[in-house]
Design an enzyme around this catalytic site. Structure first.
Site, PDB file in Angstrom:
ATOM      1  N   ARG A  20       0.829  -1.211   0.000  1.00 61.18           N
ATOM      2  CA  ARG A  20       0.000   0.000   0.000  1.00 61.18           C
ATOM      3  C   ARG A  20       0.862   1.259   0.000  1.00 61.18           C
ATOM      4  O   ARG A  20       0.538   2.246  -0.646  1.00 61.18           O
ATOM      5  CB  ARG A  20      -0.960  -0.004   1.188  1.00 61.18           C
ATOM      6  CG  ARG A  20      -2.012   1.105   1.113  1.00 61.18           C
ATOM      7  CD  ARG A  20      -3.068   0.960   2.181  1.00 61.18           C
ATOM      8  NE  ARG A  20      -2.539   1.173   3.519  1.00 61.18           N
ATOM      9  CZ  ARG A  20      -3.276   1.141   4.633  1.00 61.18           C
ATOM     10  NH1 ARG A  20      -4.583   0.889   4.550  1.00 61.18           N
ATOM     11  NH2 ARG A  20      -2.733   1.340   5.822  1.00 61.18           N
ATOM     12  N   LYS A  47      -2.522   7.321   1.139  1.00 59.06           N
ATOM     13  CA  LYS A  47      -2.171   7.586   2.536  1.00 59.06           C
ATOM     14  C   LYS A  47      -1.007   8.573   2.562  1.00 59.06           C
ATOM     15  O   LYS A  47       0.156   8.207   2.766  1.00 59.06           O
ATOM     16  CB  LYS A  47      -1.821   6.278   3.253  1.00 59.06           C
ATOM     17  CG  LYS A  47      -1.904   6.365   4.767  1.00 59.06           C
ATOM     18  CD  LYS A  47      -1.827   4.986   5.378  1.00 59.06           C
ATOM     19  CE  LYS A  47      -1.834   5.042   6.905  1.00 59.06           C
ATOM     20  NZ  LYS A  47      -3.105   5.543   7.459  1.00 59.06           N
ATOM     21  N   GLU A 100     -15.811   7.559   6.463  1.00 62.26           N
ATOM     22  CA  GLU A 100     -14.938   6.886   7.428  1.00 62.26           C
ATOM     23  C   GLU A 100     -14.764   7.800   8.620  1.00 62.26           C
ATOM     24  O   GLU A 100     -15.335   8.903   8.664  1.00 62.26           O
ATOM     25  CB  GLU A 100     -13.581   6.551   6.798  1.00 62.26           C
ATOM     26  CG  GLU A 100     -12.823   7.746   6.256  1.00 62.26           C
ATOM     27  CD  GLU A 100     -11.525   7.383   5.533  1.00 62.26           C
ATOM     28  OE1 GLU A 100     -11.098   6.228   5.615  1.00 62.26           O
ATOM     29  OE2 GLU A 100     -10.949   8.276   4.884  1.00 62.26           O
TER      30      GLU A 100
END
Length: 301
Positions: free
Chosen positions: A55, A155, A188
Site C-alpha cells: 500500500r 495515505k 470513514e
C-alpha cells in the site's frame, strides 16, 4: 529499552530519538508531500507487513514519488529497526517524504526522497474499558476530500482534513468524528474505516466514497465471511448510521473499536455488540498467527 534510547532509521542510518532530524527544507515538512504507513507488531510478528508495504508503494506511485529502496529492502529495514530497539510488540511508523528541495512547490527540486522508520512500544489509542463500552462519536461538518482531489485513498502526509474533524470531536467532548463524503454519505472516521451491523448483515462504505482501503478492514471482511456474515459495500446514510444495531471502527491503531453513540444517539444497546464481539475475538487470534505477518527474529531450529 527506555523511550529516549529508541533508535530511528533515517536514510540508511540509525539515530537516537533525540537526535533524529530532517531538514526544514524537506517537502514532507513544508508541504505534506509524502506518504506513510502505520503498522503493528504482535508477539514478534509484524502483522500484514507485506500488505502495508504494498500500500505504501501504491500511494507513492499515485503521487509520482519514487521510493529509493526495493520492497524487500524496505521490509528488511523495518525488521532491523525493530531488532535494534529490541521490540516484539510495537507500533511502527514508516514515512517516505519527497526529500529536501527549495521553498518552491516544484518536486523536481527535491533530489532524493527520504525514508524514515520509527518504532515504539505498542500504541494504544483507547483503553480496554473503551473497547468494552464503546466510544462516543459525532458527525463532523468537515467533508472527506473527494476522489478527484487529495483523496484519502492515498495515505499521504496531508491529514489536515482529518485533523480538522478530530479538533471538532475534541471540542464536542467526543472520542472520534465520523466524516461524510461530498454527497452526504458516510465515508470513514478520522483515521479508521467504519462498519455498521443491521439485521445480521454488515455494511461498509464503498471505496468510491474516498475512504482509505484499510488493511484491518480487509481482515475484518475475511473474518466476517468465515463467521458466516455477509459484508455489503454500499452508500450509508446518516439515518442508517443512527439506526444501526451495531457500529464499529477498524484501523491499525484502533484495531476494532465499537461505537456506543453517534451525536448522542445510542447505537444498539451501547457498547460492543454480539457480532462485533465475535469479530474482535477472531481478530485477536489472527494477529498472533505468524502466518499473517513477517517474523522479526529468526526462529531457532
Amino acid at each position: 529499552m527506555l523511550d529516549h534510547d529508541l533508535l530511528v532509521y533515517i536514510d540508511g542510518k540509525y539515530y537516537p530519538k533525540n537526535e533524529a532530524k530532517i531538514s526544514v527544507f524537506d517537502h514532507g515538512f513544508l508541504y505534506g508531500d509524502g506518504v506513510f504507513e502505520g503498522i503493528r507488531a504482535y508477539n514478534g510478528v509484524v502483522f500484514k507487513l507485506k500488505e502495508h508495504i504494498d500500500r505504501l508503494y501504491e500511494s507513492a506511485h499515485a503521487i509520482m514519488l519514487n521510493i529509493p529502496m526495493t520492497k524487500e529492502e524496505m521490509i528488511n529495514a523495518v525488521l532491523e529497526t525493530l531488532r535494534r530497539n529490541n521490540l516484539r510488540d510495537a507500533y511502527i511508523r514508516l514515512v517516505v517524504t519527497r526529500g529536501v528541495g527549495d521553498l518552491g512547490l516544484d518536486p523536481r527540486k527535491c533530489s532524493k526522497p527520504s525514508v524514515i522508520i520509527i518504532t515504539v512500544p505498542m500504541l494504544r489509542l483507547y483503553d480496554e474499558k473503551k473497547r468494552k463500552e464503546g466510544i462516543s462519536t459525532i458527525i463532523s461538518w468537515v467533508r472527506r476530500d473527494p476522489v478527484d482531489a487529495t483523496s484519502h485513498e492515498i495515505k499521504s502526509l496531508n491529514y489536515l482534513n482529518s485533523i480538522l474533524a478530530k479538533i471538532e470531536a475534541n471540542n464536542a467532548g467526543a472520542d472520534e468524528a465520523i466524516i461524510l463524503d461530498k454527497n452526504g454519505f458516510v465515508c470513514e472516521a478520522t483515521g479508521e474505516n467504519i462498519f455498521i451491523v443491521k439485521d445480521g448483515k454488515i455494511y461498509t462504505p464503498p471505496r468510491s466514497s474516498g475512504a482509505l482501503p484499510g488493511i484491518t478492514a480487509s481482515v475484518v471482511k475475511k473474518i466476517a465471511a468465515k463467521l458466516g456474515y455477509e459484508v455489503i459495500e454500499k452508500n450509508i446514510t446518516i439515518t442508517e448510521l443512527f439506526c444501526a444495531d451495531e457500529a464499529f471502527l477498524t484501523g491499525t491503531g484502533a484495531e476494532i473499536m465499537p461505537i456506543s453513540e453517534i451525536n448522542k444517539r445510542k447505537i444498539g444497546t451501547g457498547g460492543m455488540g454480539e457480532i462485533t464481539r465475535r469479530i474482535w475475538e477472531e481478530f485477536t487470534k489472527i494477529v498472533q498467527d505468524p502466518r499473517e505477518g513477517v517474523p522479526i527474529y529468526q526462529q531457532s531450529s
